[in-house]
Motif scaffolding. Structure first.
Motif, PDB file in Angstrom:
ATOM      1  N   ASN A   1      -6.825  14.481   0.009  1.00  0.00           N
ATOM      2  CA  ASN A   1      -7.851  13.973   0.914  1.00  0.00           C
ATOM      3  C   ASN A   1      -7.731  14.826   2.173  1.00  0.00           C
ATOM      4  OD1 ASN A   1      -9.519  12.480   2.546  1.00  0.00           O
ATOM      5  ND2 ASN A   1      -8.223  10.647   2.607  1.00  0.00           N
TER       6      ASN A   1
ATOM      7  N   ARG B   1      -3.526  -4.096  -1.036  1.00  0.00           N
ATOM      8  CA  ARG B   1      -2.396  -3.520  -0.311  1.00  0.00           C
ATOM      9  C   ARG B   1      -1.138  -3.430  -1.168  1.00  0.00           C
ATOM     10  NH1 ARG B   1      -4.084  -0.541   1.146  1.00  0.00           N
ATOM     11  NH2 ARG B   1      -2.679   0.093   2.812  1.00  0.00           N
TER      12      ARG B   1
ATOM     13  N   SER C   1      -0.416   4.292  -5.783  1.00  0.00           N
ATOM     14  CA  SER C   1      -1.113   3.181  -5.134  1.00  0.00           C
ATOM     15  C   SER C   1      -2.137   2.597  -6.094  1.00  0.00           C
ATOM     16  CB  SER C   1      -1.831   3.712  -3.882  1.00  0.00           C
ATOM     17  OG  SER C   1      -2.653   2.721  -3.311  1.00  0.00           O
TER      18      SER C   1
ATOM     19  N   TYR D   1      -0.159  10.971   7.615  1.00  0.00           N
ATOM     20  CA  TYR D   1       1.171  11.597   7.507  1.00  0.00           C
ATOM     21  C   TYR D   1       1.591  12.092   8.889  1.00  0.00           C
ATOM     22  CZ  TYR D   1      -0.503  12.597   2.661  1.00  0.00           C
ATOM     23  OH  TYR D   1      -1.035  12.547   1.409  1.00  0.00           O
TER      24      TYR D   1
ATOM     25  N   ASP E   1       2.294  12.901  -2.900  1.00  0.00           N
ATOM     26  CA  ASP E   1       1.317  11.809  -2.836  1.00  0.00           C
ATOM     27  C   ASP E   1       0.385  11.957  -4.030  1.00  0.00           C
ATOM     28  OD1 ASP E   1      -0.872  10.173  -2.332  1.00  0.00           O
ATOM     29  OD2 ASP E   1      -0.889  10.546  -0.171  1.00  0.00           O
TER      30      ASP E   1
ATOM     31  N   TYR F   1      -4.411  14.446   5.010  1.00  0.00           N
ATOM     32  CA  TYR F   1      -4.574  13.027   5.352  1.00  0.00           C
ATOM     33  C   TYR F   1      -3.871  12.762   6.689  1.00  0.00           C
ATOM     34  CZ  TYR F   1      -4.249   7.947   4.766  1.00  0.00           C
ATOM     35  OH  TYR F   1      -4.335   6.593   4.938  1.00  0.00           O
TER      36      TYR F   1
ATOM     37  N   ILE G   1      -1.668   9.443  -5.182  1.00  0.00           N
ATOM     38  CA  ILE G   1      -2.459   8.204  -5.245  1.00  0.00           C
ATOM     39  C   ILE G   1      -3.862   8.415  -5.810  1.00  0.00           C
ATOM     40  CG2 ILE G   1      -1.177   7.374  -3.206  1.00  0.00           C
ATOM     41  CD1 ILE G   1      -3.885   7.016  -1.840  1.00  0.00           C
ATOM     42  N   TYR G   2      -4.328   9.675  -5.894  1.00  0.00           N
ATOM     43  CA  TYR G   2      -5.654   9.912  -6.500  1.00  0.00           C
ATOM     44  C   TYR G   2      -5.552  10.290  -7.974  1.00  0.00           C
ATOM     45  CZ  TYR G   2      -7.782   9.552  -1.901  1.00  0.00           C
ATOM     46  OH  TYR G   2      -8.227   9.073  -0.689  1.00  0.00           O
TER      47      TYR G   2
ATOM     48  N   GLY H   1       0.841  -1.195   0.000  1.00  0.00           N
ATOM     49  CA  GLY H   1       0.000   0.000   0.000  1.00  0.00           C
ATOM     50  C   GLY H   1       0.875   1.244   0.000  1.00  0.00           C
ATOM     51  N   SER H   2       0.271   2.389  -0.287  1.00  0.00           N
ATOM     52  CA  SER H   2       1.079   3.604  -0.140  1.00  0.00           C
ATOM     53  C   SER H   2       1.338   3.848   1.339  1.00  0.00           C
ATOM     54  CB  SER H   2       0.392   4.806  -0.794  1.00  0.00           C
ATOM     55  OG  SER H   2      -0.737   5.197  -0.065  1.00  0.00           O
ATOM     56  N   SER H   3       0.477   3.312   2.211  1.00  0.00           N
ATOM     57  CA  SER H   3       0.725   3.445   3.659  1.00  0.00           C
ATOM     58  C   SER H   3       2.085   2.855   4.005  1.00  0.00           C
ATOM     59  CB  SER H   3      -0.361   2.721   4.453  1.00  0.00           C
ATOM     60  OG  SER H   3      -1.640   3.193   4.097  1.00  0.00           O
TER      61      SER H   3
ATOM     62  N   SER I   1      -4.885   1.636  -4.838  1.00  0.00           N
ATOM     63  CA  SER I   1      -6.103   1.694  -4.015  1.00  0.00           C
ATOM     64  C   SER I   1      -7.236   2.530  -4.599  1.00  0.00           C
ATOM     65  CB  SER I   1      -5.773   2.251  -2.629  1.00  0.00           C
ATOM     66  OG  SER I   1      -5.049   1.313  -1.875  1.00  0.00           O
ATOM     67  N   LYS I   2      -6.957   3.645  -5.238  1.00  0.00           N
ATOM     68  CA  LYS I   2      -8.040   4.595  -5.525  1.00  0.00           C
ATOM     69  C   LYS I   2      -8.513   4.476  -6.978  1.00  0.00           C
ATOM     70  CE  LYS I   2      -7.415   5.840  -1.269  1.00  0.00           C
ATOM     71  NZ  LYS I   2      -8.344   5.744  -0.161  1.00  0.00           N
TER      72      LYS I   2
ATOM     73  N   PHE J   1       4.862   5.202   2.882  1.00  0.00           N
ATOM     74  CA  PHE J   1       5.121   6.353   3.754  1.00  0.00           C
ATOM     75  C   PHE J   1       5.965   5.954   4.967  1.00  0.00           C
ATOM     76  CE2 PHE J   1       1.432   8.127   1.468  1.00  0.00           C
ATOM     77  CZ  PHE J   1       2.044   9.285   1.031  1.00  0.00           C
TER      78      PHE J   1
HETATM   79  C1  LIG Z   1      -4.072  10.961   0.545  1.00  0.00           C
HETATM   80  C2  LIG Z   1      -3.928   9.511   0.898  1.00  0.00           C
HETATM   81  N1  LIG Z   1      -2.693   8.953   0.894  1.00  0.00           N
HETATM   82  C3  LIG Z   1      -2.517   7.665   1.232  1.00  0.00           C
HETATM   83  C4  LIG Z   1      -3.586   6.844   1.581  1.00  0.00           C
HETATM   84  C5  LIG Z   1      -3.324   5.395   1.921  1.00  0.00           C
HETATM   85  O1  LIG Z   1      -3.753   4.544   0.888  1.00  0.00           O
HETATM   86  P1  LIG Z   1      -3.208   3.065   0.627  1.00  0.00           P
HETATM   87  O2  LIG Z   1      -2.345   2.667   1.775  1.00  0.00           O
HETATM   88  O3  LIG Z   1      -4.435   2.221   0.513  1.00  0.00           O
HETATM   89  O4  LIG Z   1      -2.437   3.120  -0.668  1.00  0.00           O
HETATM   90  C6  LIG Z   1      -4.889   7.372   1.596  1.00  0.00           C
HETATM   91  C7  LIG Z   1      -6.032   6.532   1.981  1.00  0.00           C
HETATM   92  O5  LIG Z   1      -7.155   6.948   2.069  1.00  0.00           O
HETATM   93  C8  LIG Z   1      -5.061   8.732   1.240  1.00  0.00           C
HETATM   94  O6  LIG Z   1      -6.270   9.303   1.226  1.00  0.00           O
END
Ligand SMILES: Cc1ncc(COP(=O)(O)O)c(C=O)c1O
Length: 383
Positions: free
Chosen positions: A158, A235, A224, A112, A186, A109, A188-189, A83-85, A226-227, A88
């Motif tokens: 976000n 993940r 990521s 961070y 970031d 978000y 990811i969107y 995941g991007s989590s 994810s989005k 980070f």
């Molecule tokens: C701005 C931003 N960065 C990172 C994440 C983490 O996403 P993930 O770990 O699913 O890639 C989120 C999740 O909502 C997010 O909104």
């Protein structure tokens, strides 16, 4: 997460929950990814992989960045993460020491801030309001006493959905390079961007999406599946990283996770192909319709102070005039209790003003967004 828990309890007792609280797509992974998953189960060992991810996936990710932004990226620039989590955590550990100052936007978000604080960094939040689209600017960095060790930006962001204009992102990247600060972008969107609304309410051309690597290969881009790619639970995330950070990342990642999940890696290669992209663009078209519903429906209910929602799938709304003595968290609890509608209160995103805001996610079905507006209309005082 507390809202999710309360909503799950409400669903158990009443069975009527409508949730615009979750920040995730309501669709499964694209069909080619699901096909590739079945194939991988039948044909691959699915053991540990290379720490930075299998070559075919890193090549697919590099190709995606080359096609989208014309940047010169190859597989060696890509680090695949859990995941991007996971990206980070690894990156903050590799790049910063306890006591280092790292700058983030408020609202932003929360992970961070929380992760950096857990690692002993000094988190400085820039107060970002409507005049800068809730985004940091070079002027804000110039106003700091000393240059920070790092800056984290998200575009689209976000909870606001706002984007940084390409020129401003380039200026931030140059400022960070000139002042020895690590820019973490970031992205990811990316892929979920809309037009901005003109004063007549009709959409105009979308803001251009840019990446910090157009300006600086010393910055880190975070991505990521994810989005846009609709694969939260798989993940899988990635970074484009400067060479100087790779040895530390390699050592940390191999100790902390060994590798990202291998089944997700084999499957995700297919997420970047044309067939998947067509399916995913269909989801973005639905988000766009949902967004228009909220951007026209909320003002009719007297909720007029909305962040621009350039991208991602959120509308961030100021509801101070509806609150009296209540916090937005209490207001959301009452809304859930009275109507079964779950929204996310702003306090996690903004510890200073988030008691007066809510975030509505429009990643669900258009019918759900429309029903949510109906429930709000029946519950709110007539404006
Ligand atoms: C701005 C931003 N960065 C990172 C994440 C983490 O996403 P993930 O770990 O699913 O890639 C989120 C999740 O909502 C997010 O909104």
């Amino acid at each position: 997460m507390d809202v999710w828990k309360a909503a799950a309890e409400r669903q158990r007792t009443h069975g009527d929950v409508l949730s615009l609280a979750a920040g995730q797509p309501s669709t499964p992974a694209p069909t080619p990814v699901l096909r590739a998953t079945r194939h991988a189960v039948d044909t691959e060992l699915l053991g540990y992989t290379e720490t930075f991810g299998i070559l075919a996936l890193r090549e697919a990710i590099a190709g995606y960045h080359r096609d989208r932004y014309g940047v010169d990226v190859d597989a060696d620039d890509v680090v695949v993460t859990t995941g991007s989590s996971g990206a980070f955590t690894l990156l903050f550990l590799a790049a910063f020491d306890p006591g280092d100052t790292v700058v983030v936007a408020r609202p932003g978000y929360p992970a961070y801030r929380n992760t950096l604080a857990a690692l002993g960094c000094n988190v400085v939040e820039l107060d970002c309001g409507p005049d800068t689209r809730y985004q940091p600017t070079v002027a804000m960095l110039e106003a700091l006493d000393t240059p920070p060790a790092g800056l984290v930006v998200a575009s689209p962001a976000n909870p606001t959905g706002t984007m940084i204009e390409p020129d401003e992102l380039a200026a931030l990247a140059r400022w960070c390079d000139d002042h020895g600060a690590l820019l973490i972008s970031d992205e990811i969107y990316h892929g979920i961007e809309f037009g901005t609304l003109s004063s007549s309410g009709t959409s105009v051309a979308p803001p251009e999406t840019s990446t910090s690597w157009v300006t600086s290969r010393e910055s880190v881009v975070v991505g990521s599946v994810s989005k846009y790619f609709s694969m939260t639970g798989w993940r899988l995330g990635w970074m484009l990283v400067p060479e100087s950070l790779r040895p530390a990342l390699q050592r940390l990642a191999s100790n902390m996770t060994v590798c990202p999940p291998s089944i997700s890696q084999f499957a995700a290669i297919e997420a970047f192909g044309a067939e998947s992209r067509a399916e995913l663009d269909g989801h973005v078209a639905r988000y766009a319709a949902n967004r228009e519903l909220l951007l026209s429906g909320l003002p009719d209910l007297g909720i007029t102070k909305l962040a621009p929602a350039d991208g991602a799938f959120y509308v961030y709304a100021d509801i101070a005039h509806l609150l009296g003595d209540e916090t937005s968290t209490a207001w959301c609890s009452r809304l859930l209790h009275d109507t079964g509608l779950a929204l996310a209160p702003g306090i996690d995103f903004d510890t200073v003003r988030g008691d007066e805001t809510v975030r509505l996610s429009f990643a669900g079905s258009t019918a759900d967004v429309s029903a949510a507006l109906d429930r709000l209309a029946g519950w709110l005082p007539v404006p």
